[in-house]
Write a protein that holds these residues in place. Structure first.
Motif, PDB file in Angstrom:
ATOM      1  N   HIS A 391      -7.708  14.656 -30.054  1.00 24.24           N
ATOM      2  CA  HIS A 391      -7.376  13.225 -30.036  1.00 24.24           C
ATOM      3  C   HIS A 391      -7.916  12.523 -31.274  1.00 24.24           C
ATOM      4  CE1 HIS A 391      -6.582   9.230 -28.466  1.00 24.24           C
ATOM      5  NE2 HIS A 391      -7.837   8.893 -28.733  1.00 24.24           N
ATOM      6  N   ALA A 392      -9.195  12.781 -31.604  1.00 20.79           N
ATOM      7  CA  ALA A 392      -9.794  12.137 -32.782  1.00 20.79           C
ATOM      8  C   ALA A 392      -9.114  12.595 -34.064  1.00 20.79           C
ATOM      9  CB  ALA A 392     -11.290  12.445 -32.829  1.00 20.79           C
ATOM     10  N   LEU A 393      -8.727  13.869 -34.121  1.00 18.65           N
ATOM     11  CA  LEU A 393      -8.043  14.370 -35.303  1.00 18.65           C
ATOM     12  C   LEU A 393      -6.700  13.673 -35.487  1.00 18.65           C
ATOM     13  CD1 LEU A 393      -8.686  18.231 -35.013  1.00 18.65           C
ATOM     14  CD2 LEU A 393      -9.807  16.625 -36.557  1.00 18.65           C
ATOM     15  N   LYS A 394      -5.946  13.523 -34.410  1.00 19.85           N
ATOM     16  CA  LYS A 394      -4.634  12.877 -34.487  1.00 19.85           C
ATOM     17  C   LYS A 394      -4.758  11.391 -34.829  1.00 19.85           C
ATOM     18  CE  LYS A 394      -2.587  15.994 -31.053  1.00 19.85           C
ATOM     19  NZ  LYS A 394      -2.013  16.077 -29.683  1.00 19.85           N
ATOM     20  N   ALA A 412      -2.892  26.770 -49.559  1.00 14.92           N
ATOM     21  CA  ALA A 412      -1.801  27.194 -48.662  1.00 14.92           C
ATOM     22  C   ALA A 412      -2.336  27.631 -47.307  1.00 14.92           C
ATOM     23  CB  ALA A 412      -0.973  28.308 -49.310  1.00 14.92           C
ATOM     24  N   ASN A 413      -3.238  26.835 -46.753  1.00 15.89           N
ATOM     25  CA  ASN A 413      -3.793  27.158 -45.441  1.00 15.89           C
ATOM     26  C   ASN A 413      -2.829  26.657 -44.370  1.00 15.89           C
ATOM     27  OD1 ASN A 413      -5.291  27.742 -43.201  1.00 15.89           O
ATOM     28  ND2 ASN A 413      -7.118  26.620 -43.841  1.00 15.89           N
ATOM     29  N   TRP A 414      -1.861  27.486 -44.031  1.00 13.74           N
ATOM     30  CA  TRP A 414      -0.832  27.094 -43.091  1.00 13.74           C
ATOM     31  C   TRP A 414      -1.361  26.939 -41.665  1.00 13.74           C
ATOM     32  CZ3 TRP A 414       3.442  31.105 -44.839  1.00 13.74           C
ATOM     33  CH2 TRP A 414       3.782  30.848 -46.177  1.00 13.74           C
ATOM     34  N   ASP A 415      -2.493  27.499 -41.397  1.00 15.73           N
ATOM     35  CA  ASP A 415      -3.064  27.436 -40.035  1.00 15.73           C
ATOM     36  C   ASP A 415      -4.346  26.615 -40.016  1.00 15.73           C
ATOM     37  OD1 ASP A 415      -2.889  28.142 -37.317  1.00 15.73           O
ATOM     38  OD2 ASP A 415      -4.346  29.759 -37.574  1.00 15.73           O
ATOM     39  N   GLY A 418      -4.765  24.925 -36.481  1.00 15.96           N
ATOM     40  CA  GLY A 418      -4.791  25.868 -35.364  1.00 15.96           C
ATOM     41  C   GLY A 418      -3.860  25.444 -34.254  1.00 15.96           C
ATOM     42  N   LEU A 419      -3.293  26.400 -33.561  1.00 14.62           N
ATOM     43  CA  LEU A 419      -2.334  26.119 -32.495  1.00 14.62           C
ATOM     44  C   LEU A 419      -2.922  25.212 -31.430  1.00 14.62           C
ATOM     45  CD1 LEU A 419       0.498  26.764 -31.388  1.00 14.62           C
ATOM     46  CD2 LEU A 419      -0.526  28.699 -30.168  1.00 14.62           C
ATOM     47  N   LEU A 420      -4.215  25.418 -31.123  1.00 14.93           N
ATOM     48  CA  LEU A 420      -4.899  24.619 -30.097  1.00 14.93           C
ATOM     49  C   LEU A 420      -5.888  23.638 -30.715  1.00 14.93           C
ATOM     50  CD1 LEU A 420      -5.584  27.483 -27.518  1.00 14.93           C
ATOM     51  CD2 LEU A 420      -3.687  25.846 -27.538  1.00 14.93           C
ATOM     52  N   TYR A 421      -5.661  23.306 -31.959  1.00 14.27           N
ATOM     53  CA  TYR A 421      -6.552  22.395 -32.695  1.00 14.27           C
ATOM     54  C   TYR A 421      -7.981  22.937 -32.716  1.00 14.27           C
ATOM     55  CZ  TYR A 421      -2.662  19.134 -32.409  1.00 14.27           C
ATOM     56  OH  TYR A 421      -1.419  18.551 -32.534  1.00 14.27           O
ATOM     57  N   LYS A 468       7.497  20.559 -39.765  1.00 17.15           N
ATOM     58  CA  LYS A 468       7.666  21.992 -39.553  1.00 17.15           C
ATOM     59  C   LYS A 468       6.422  22.615 -38.918  1.00 17.15           C
ATOM     60  CE  LYS A 468      11.067  22.825 -43.212  1.00 17.15           C
ATOM     61  NZ  LYS A 468      11.382  23.595 -44.441  1.00 17.15           N
ATOM     62  N   ASN A 469       5.257  22.114 -39.310  1.00 17.91           N
ATOM     63  CA  ASN A 469       3.981  22.552 -38.721  1.00 17.91           C
ATOM     64  C   ASN A 469       3.509  21.411 -37.833  1.00 17.91           C
ATOM     65  OD1 ASN A 469       1.152  23.014 -38.297  1.00 17.91           O
ATOM     66  ND2 ASN A 469       1.126  24.417 -40.041  1.00 17.91           N
ATOM     67  N   LEU A 470       3.758  21.535 -36.523  1.00 19.59           N
ATOM     68  CA  LEU A 470       3.539  20.414 -35.606  1.00 19.59           C
ATOM     69  C   LEU A 470       2.084  19.950 -35.594  1.00 19.59           C
ATOM     70  CD1 LEU A 470       5.735  21.566 -32.574  1.00 19.59           C
ATOM     71  CD2 LEU A 470       6.324  19.972 -34.414  1.00 19.59           C
ATOM     72  N   GLN A 471       1.156  20.902 -35.531  1.00 22.81           N
ATOM     73  CA  GLN A 471      -0.250  20.521 -35.444  1.00 22.81           C
ATOM     74  C   GLN A 471      -0.716  19.851 -36.741  1.00 22.81           C
ATOM     75  OE1 GLN A 471       0.945  23.530 -34.634  1.00 22.81           O
ATOM     76  NE2 GLN A 471       0.653  23.530 -32.402  1.00 22.81           N
ATOM     77  N   ALA A 472      -0.336  20.434 -37.892  1.00 25.85           N
ATOM     78  CA  ALA A 472      -0.740  19.847 -39.168  1.00 25.85           C
ATOM     79  C   ALA A 472      -0.113  18.469 -39.352  1.00 25.85           C
ATOM     80  CB  ALA A 472      -0.343  20.776 -40.314  1.00 25.85           C
TER      81      ALA A 472
END
Length: 531
Positions: A391-394, A412-415, A418-421, A468-472
């Motif tokens: 939440h704080a990140l978003k 180029a840190n695509w992850d 992280g999928l689960l933040y 394209k990268n939902l979390q990022a």
């Protein structure tokens, strides 16, 4: 209310292993200031307590708990984190040390060390190992190797010991409420360094530098010379100051020194072998991180490509993530998250990315490559208080997150999120920390190569925030031009020289591969500056 009184302990008289008679005395109070310079010789001095020694106790030999890096359904290694003895161990090869123990009784070496051959004695690129009572050359580099028979026999006698550097400009030690100690790094004429192997692996040491607690009434220099003799059998002369190092129970001052007499075959009962090792191999022989700090202070650096062996680390926590691993504790008690990627290049790639992040001023844990059961692994220093906070990140309210976006794109840190933040966490101070750089540079998070997708231009400035990268996108999508410019400025401060140096020291592949990777990172940096 509880009142705690700190007082000196009374120690009864006894005789030490070298024949020194120690009369009844009191120990130092905690935190006492310690004299650094050689004392002006005095007629009488208060004697001191002998330093603590092995006392016949052998250390447990812990094995890494990664049985081919696989874990049971409960997350525990099939080997288990410790080898728990089922019965009292037996030592069929045990021998008595030629020197008696602290109490004057015979002292047993459970698993004796072996000496090396004569061909190693005068070979500057070889390790020469000597055992108590064993063979040694009559002289080495023009200096005799013979027992130091007229060494001081009383504590007061050590005040007059030769080898002190009276004109050495050194500060008074502040022991910081720890026991004061002193030691030496004895350098032979051919550049090799004298090391000791404590009897029965006392306190978990395999190999270390000679050192010991300060006896009451002695200076640090006097103590260093005395400890060198007791642990190595050598007579040394101090040549300079290295510095103070805080150890687990002591504050230890180290001096540089040269050998002027004595012989390693006359080492005391606390030592089961004395080694003369090339500086290029010192870090590989030292199994305690604090000793490698001492070596660094002395200007002894590990060679490129050196990796610490973590086989003896103790497993204390379960695996997290897709790569086999877990939480491990090293010999100094520091906890690391250790994981074994699919290849050595993947392991190197992640460490390089972390080093580049740090060079750009972006918060990451200390990360290093280590060897585990013959495989190259990644060890990340555990930091207390880290927690996920999607939440704080978003909301964009975590300091250090948006400021590091330009570095994420550059590497180029695509992850990065992280999928689960769970790759971008919040520390105890409320600031962001990138804890997993495995998706950076030439490999994807799961280990497959990025190939041409990792090019000379930084397309990630768009692809990490265009959906394209939902979390990022959720974390970085609202970055402002001003925040982006500040992040690019941080990356621009990483010099081309630093990039080349880090790629050569930590990068994957051949020398040519590392050179090409450095060129690509420099081009990507320039591309960001022109964007």
């Amino acid at each position: 209310m509880s009142i705690i009184l700190f007082s000196k302990a009374h120690i009864p008289a006894y005789t030490k292993k070298d024949g020194t008679h120690v009369p009844a005395h009191e120990t130092h109070a905690p935190g006492a200031k310690i004299k650094a310079k050689p004392a002006v010789p005095a007629a009488t001095r208060k004697a001191s307590a002998a330093k603590a020694g092995p006392g016949g106790k052998s250390s447990a030999d812990y094995k890494a708990a990664l049985s081919k890096y696989s874990t049971s359904p409960k997350g525990e290694s099939r080997q288990g984190s410790l080898l728990k003895p089922q019965m009292k161990p037996s030592y069929p090869k045990a021998v008595a040390h030629p020197q008696p123990g602290a109490d004057g009784a015979p002292f047993q070496i459970n698993e004796p060390s072996s000496p090396t051959g004569e061909e190693t004695w005068d070979a500057p690129d070889e390790i020469a190992q000597f055992i108590p009572g064993g063979a040694a050359p009559a002289e080495l580099h023009g200096v005799p190797l013979a027992p130091w028979t007229d060494h001081p026999k009383t504590v007061a006698g050590w005040e007059f010991v030769p080898g002190q550097m009276y004109d050495l400009d050194e500060p008074e030690m502040d022991a910081n409420r720890k026991a004061p100690a002193a030691g030496v790094i004895v350098i032979e004429a051919d550049g090799r360094v004298w090391l000791v192997k404590p009897s029965n692996g006392f306190a978990g040491y395999k190999t270390t530098f000679p050192k010991g607690h300060v006896d009451d009434g002695l200076t640090l220099q006097q103590t260093a010379i005395k400890e060198a003799f007791e642990e190595t059998g050598l007579q040394v002369e101090i040549t300079g100051l290295i510095g103070d190092v805080e150890r687990g129970q002591t504050m230890t001052r180290y001096y540089s020194a040269k050998r002027v007499g004595g012989t390693p075959t006359a080492c005391g009962w606390e030592t089961q072998a004395v080694a003369l090792a090339p500086q290029s191999q010192i870090h590989g022989l030292l199994n305690r991180a604090v000793d490698r700090v001492v070596a660094h202070k002395a200007g002894i650096e590990p060679p490129i490509g050196f990796y610490e062996n973590a086989d003896h680390w103790e497993r204390v926590g379960k695996q997290a993530g897709s790569n086999p691993g877990g939480v491990f504790k090293d010999g100094d008690g520091q906890e690391w998250y250790l994981k074994v990627p699919k290849s050595a290049d993947i392991a190197k790639n992640e460490v390089l990315a972390a080093e580049l992040y740090a060079a750009a001023g972006v918060a990451v844990p200390k990360v290093k490559n280590v060897m585990v059961l013959g495989e190259l692994a990644v060890a990340s220093k555990m930091i207390r208080g880290l927690k996920p906070d999607a939440h704080a990140l978003k909301e964009g309210v975590v300091p250090g997150v948006l400021e590091g976006f330009a570095a994420d794109a550059w590497l180029a840190n695509w992850d990065v999120v992280g999928l689960l933040y769970d790759n971008l966490l919040v520390d105890a101070n409320g600031e962001g920390m990138r804890v997993d750089a495995g998706g950076s540079l030439i490999f994807r998070a799961q280990g497959s190569p990025k190939g041409e997708a990792f090019g000379n231009t930084v397309g990630e400035l768009k692809t990490l925030i265009n959906g394209k990268n939902l979390q990022a996108t959720a974390v970085f999508g609202h970055i402002t031009p001003k925040e982006l410019a500040a992040g690019i400025a941080k990356v621009s401060k990483v010099s081309d020289k630093t990039i080349r140096m880090l790629c050569e020291a930590h990068g994957p592949g051949s020398k040519r591969d590392r050179t090409e990777l450095a060129k690509k990172l420099i081009l990507r940096k320039k591309n960001m500056l022109s964007a």
